[in-house]
Design a protein around this motif. Structure first.
Motif, PDB file in Angstrom:
ATOM      1  N   ARG A 192       0.817  -1.214   0.000  1.00 60.31           N
ATOM      2  CA  ARG A 192       0.000   0.000   0.000  1.00 60.31           C
ATOM      3  C   ARG A 192       0.855   1.270   0.000  1.00 60.31           C
ATOM      4  O   ARG A 192       0.311   2.381  -0.078  1.00 60.31           O
ATOM      5  N   ARG A 193       2.177   1.100   0.072  1.00 61.40           N
ATOM      6  CA  ARG A 193       3.068   2.260  -0.002  1.00 61.40           C
ATOM      7  C   ARG A 193       3.466   2.588  -1.442  1.00 61.40           C
ATOM      8  O   ARG A 193       4.139   3.604  -1.662  1.00 61.40           O
ATOM      9  N   VAL A 249      10.455   6.502   0.085  1.00 60.94           N
ATOM     10  CA  VAL A 249       9.589   5.581   0.814  1.00 60.94           C
ATOM     11  C   VAL A 249      10.166   4.169   0.740  1.00 60.94           C
ATOM     12  O   VAL A 249      10.565   3.702  -0.329  1.00 60.94           O
ATOM     13  N   LEU A 250      10.189   3.495   1.892  1.00 62.32           N
ATOM     14  CA  LEU A 250      10.578   2.086   1.947  1.00 62.32           C
ATOM     15  C   LEU A 250       9.338   1.259   1.610  1.00 62.32           C
ATOM     16  O   LEU A 250       8.297   1.410   2.255  1.00 62.32           O
ATOM     17  N   VAL A 251       9.451   0.394   0.603  1.00 65.09           N
ATOM     18  CA  VAL A 251       8.284  -0.367   0.143  1.00 65.09           C
ATOM     19  C   VAL A 251       8.613  -1.856   0.058  1.00 65.09           C
ATOM     20  O   VAL A 251       9.775  -2.263   0.135  1.00 65.09           O
ATOM     21  N   GLY A 252       7.561  -2.648  -0.105  1.00 64.08           N
ATOM     22  CA  GLY A 252       7.710  -4.074  -0.358  1.00 64.08           C
ATOM     23  C   GLY A 252       7.026  -4.425  -1.668  1.00 64.08           C
ATOM     24  O   GLY A 252       6.604  -3.536  -2.414  1.00 64.08           O
ATOM     25  N   VAL A 253       6.914  -5.727  -1.948  1.00 64.69           N
ATOM     26  CA  VAL A 253       6.194  -6.165  -3.143  1.00 64.69           C
ATOM     27  C   VAL A 253       4.769  -6.527  -2.759  1.00 64.69           C
ATOM     28  O   VAL A 253       3.806  -5.921  -3.225  1.00 64.69           O
ATOM     29  N   THR A 254       4.618  -7.505  -1.868  1.00 66.32           N
ATOM     30  CA  THR A 254       3.297  -7.813  -1.315  1.00 66.32           C
ATOM     31  C   THR A 254       3.409  -7.836   0.210  1.00 66.32           C
ATOM     32  O   THR A 254       4.479  -8.118   0.761  1.00 66.32           O
ATOM     33  N   CYS A 255       2.300  -7.565   0.870  1.00 64.30           N
ATOM     34  CA  CYS A 255       2.302  -7.556   2.342  1.00 64.30           C
ATOM     35  C   CYS A 255       2.694  -8.919   2.895  1.00 64.30           C
ATOM     36  O   CYS A 255       3.377  -9.030   3.916  1.00 64.30           O
ATOM     37  N   ASP A 296       6.430  -2.420  11.678  1.00 65.46           N
ATOM     38  CA  ASP A 296       5.624  -1.272  12.108  1.00 65.46           C
ATOM     39  C   ASP A 296       5.040  -0.505  10.923  1.00 65.46           C
ATOM     40  O   ASP A 296       5.006   0.725  10.906  1.00 65.46           O
ATOM     41  N   CYS A 297       4.573  -1.249   9.932  1.00 65.02           N
ATOM     42  CA  CYS A 297       3.987  -0.625   8.740  1.00 65.02           C
ATOM     43  C   CYS A 297       2.505  -0.348   9.003  1.00 65.02           C
ATOM     44  O   CYS A 297       1.708  -1.284   9.154  1.00 65.02           O
ATOM     45  N   LEU A 298       2.144   0.908   9.041  1.00 63.03           N
ATOM     46  CA  LEU A 298       0.758   1.283   9.326  1.00 63.03           C
ATOM     47  C   LEU A 298      -0.172   0.997   8.141  1.00 63.03           C
ATOM     48  O   LEU A 298      -1.383   0.882   8.311  1.00 63.03           O
ATOM     49  N   SER A 301      -2.104  -7.001   5.163  1.00 62.56           N
ATOM     50  CA  SER A 301      -2.097  -8.414   5.537  1.00 62.56           C
ATOM     51  C   SER A 301      -0.804  -8.709   6.293  1.00 62.56           C
ATOM     52  O   SER A 301       0.232  -8.099   6.013  1.00 62.56           O
ATOM     53  N   PRO A 302      -0.826  -9.633   7.251  1.00 62.37           N
ATOM     54  CA  PRO A 302       0.413 -10.003   7.945  1.00 62.37           C
ATOM     55  C   PRO A 302       1.379 -10.706   6.992  1.00 62.37           C
ATOM     56  O   PRO A 302       0.954 -11.284   5.984  1.00 62.37           O
ATOM     57  N   PRO A 303       2.674 -10.700   7.304  1.00 63.49           N
ATOM     58  CA  PRO A 303       3.677 -11.306   6.407  1.00 63.49           C
ATOM     59  C   PRO A 303       3.708 -12.831   6.537  1.00 63.49           C
ATOM     60  O   PRO A 303       4.717 -13.410   6.932  1.00 63.49           O
TER      61      PRO A 303
END
Length: 493
Positions: free
Chosen positions: A370-371, A448-454, A461-463, A467-469
């Motif tokens: 979502r980032r 911004v620090l991002v990921g691919v999928t949650c 601490d990602c607001l 979904s949990p990892p």
């Protein structure tokens, strides 16, 4: 590939090789007991020759199999998938030559390692079934690979656009008008153009145009905007100027009958994009924009408005020009779709140059980060009720530390009500890239620090997490289990 002709020869060759290996015979050994030359037998096994009846009888006798078995087109279960894919004609539909694959190469690969090819084909079929991969999806994936292999730049099509502009006296320094495009179709190619309300029939609601080849009539939806209309007209010009016969007759497409239609649709679209967004003019406008120390979102939208195109067409054109003319060869293109009122985001189109960049589509129903700026532009467009919301950010991926400058535009989806879509281009950050973008490092663009999928993201601490990892946690549990197992093995060895 002439699979109708080669299918019988290849199947016989596979059967001969299988029967020979079942008897633990080398080619030399089979040649000795049949008094046929080793080279002749080798060509049969590779599917290059089909023996006469007396030779088949001889081979069947020496290998202790029936004549009927040898001439039957039915393969044993362990080789059946090879027969199915050859018989299906799917290989014939793909122009293998654009990938540098010659017919004889493919025949040799299948004939020389049938068991391994069989396992590979079975894997591909299983993956396709698991992800519900349609024939059209397979064709589009092949096209995408072709685009990526060429850095999505096609010099012959660029030249065709210049030749067209010269022949039809089109000023490529000015925005081409709908009147000019319409005049070319009517006066040069004999088109009749009619506008209708497609949405009156529910089945036609998603279509924007229909071409009737018998009467050369182009039916246009009255609900399309000027940019869509310009693209459709330019694409029809491309079909005619490039003399493309095997083509699609609707926009957007309903189905592809063969791969040639997929490829021709791409060629016509590329030509249309290059005509509406001339390369020389775009390079000049981009150089002005990149030289700014503090460019604004409105200035980027103004740049796009220099051309009579949608944001998607503009971003697509960037994927042609940035690798070729700005030597920015590591980038991605994404089209993200979102239904208003839901928390679902889907990647509907993607392109990666030169390598598999981040982010990428995921077919496991996982939640995209979502980032991402492409999701944030959609959220902002809804909140601020803007027809076109533009933003940019520098995204650093936690799993790889790769950092991208990402431009993104969110607009209403022109094909579906209550849907928005965002179009993004991400450029891998490098020293060379930073020299071209004067505003990099001035603090105006958010990092911004991002990921691919949650589900696979390690950011703590990602607001924004949706979904949990769970996949990452499972991987860590397996790693911890393996560590304990290794300790026990060491203790009791």
């Amino acid at each position: 590939m002439n699979m109708e002709k080669d299918y019988i020869k290849l199947i016989f060759g596979l059967k001969l090789k299988q029967a020979r290996t079942n008897k633990a015979l080398s080619l030399f050994g089979l040649a000795k007991i049949t008094e046929l030359s080793k080279s002749y037998l080798n060509e049969i096994e590779k599917g290059k020759k089909y023996p006469k009846t007396d030779k088949i009888i001889l081979l069947a006798e020496k290998l202790e199999v029936s004549y009927d078995h040898m001439v039957s087109l039915k393969l044993d279960n362990n080789l059946a998938p090879i027969g199915e894919i050859l018989k299906s004609g799917i290989l014939k539909e793909i122009p293998l030559d654009i990938f540098g694959i010659q017919e004889n190469d493919l025949i040799d690969i299948i004939a020389n390692a049938p068991a391994k090819v069989n396992a590979f084909i079975s894997t591909i079929i299983e993956i396709a079934q698991h992800y519900n991969l349609s024939r059209e999806s397979f064709f589009l994936a092949a096209l995408r690979s072709y685009q990526e292999a060429q850095n999505n730049y096609f010099d012959d099509l660029e030249q065709k656009v210049l030749d067209f502009s010269k022949a039809f006296h089109i000023n490529m320094n000015e925005k081409i008008s709908l009147d000019e495009l319409t005049a070319v179709l009517k006066e040069e190619y004999g088109y009749t153009i009619q506008e209708l309300i497609f949405s009156e029939q529910e089945e036609l609601g998603d279509l924007r145009s229909i071409f009737v080849p018998q009467s050369k009539t182009l039916l246009l939806s009255l609900e399309i905007d000027q940019q869509q209309k310009a693209f459709i007209l330019a694409k029809e010009i491309a079909y005619n100027y490039l003399k493309i016969k095997d083509r699609l007759f609707t926009f957007s497409w309903i189905k592809f009958d063969n791969f040639d239609q997929v490829l021709n649709n791409f060629y016509a679209s590329y030509f249309a994009g290059a005509l509406l967004i001339p390369r020389k003019k775009l390079i000049g406008e981009l150089n002005v924009f990149l030289s700014k120390s503090h460019p604004t979102a409105d200035e980027m939208i103004e740049l796009m408005n220099q051309f009579n195109v949608s944001p998607e067409s503009f971003y697509q054109r960037l994927t042609n020009i940035l690798p070729k003319d700005f030597q920015l060869k590591n980038l991605f293109f994404l089209r993200l779709s979102h239904k208003i009122g839901t928390d679902t985001y889907q990647i509907k189109k993607e392109l990666h140059i030169t390598n598999q960049q981040e982010p990428h589509a995921n077919e496991m129903n996982e939640h995209y980060c979502r980032r991402w700026v492409c999701i944030r532009t959609i959220e902002a467009a809804i909140a601020e009720k803007k027809e076109h919301y533009f933003s940019a950010q520098m995204s650093r991926y936690d799993n790889s530390n790769n950092e991208y400058l990402v431009f993104s535009s969110a607009t209403q989806d022109p094909f579906r009500k209550n849907y928005l879509r965002s179009i993004s281009v991400g450029i891998l950050m490098s020293a060379a890239m930073k020299k071209k973008f004067k505003f990099i490092g001035n603090g105006t663009i958010k990092k911004v620090l991002v990921g691919v999928t949650c589900e696979t993201c390690a950011v703590k601490d990602c607001l924004e997490r949706a979904s949990p990892p769970i996949h990452l946690e499972k991987k860590k549990r397996n790693e911890n289990t393996d560590l304990i197992v290794q300790q026990y093995m060491a203790k009791f060895s």
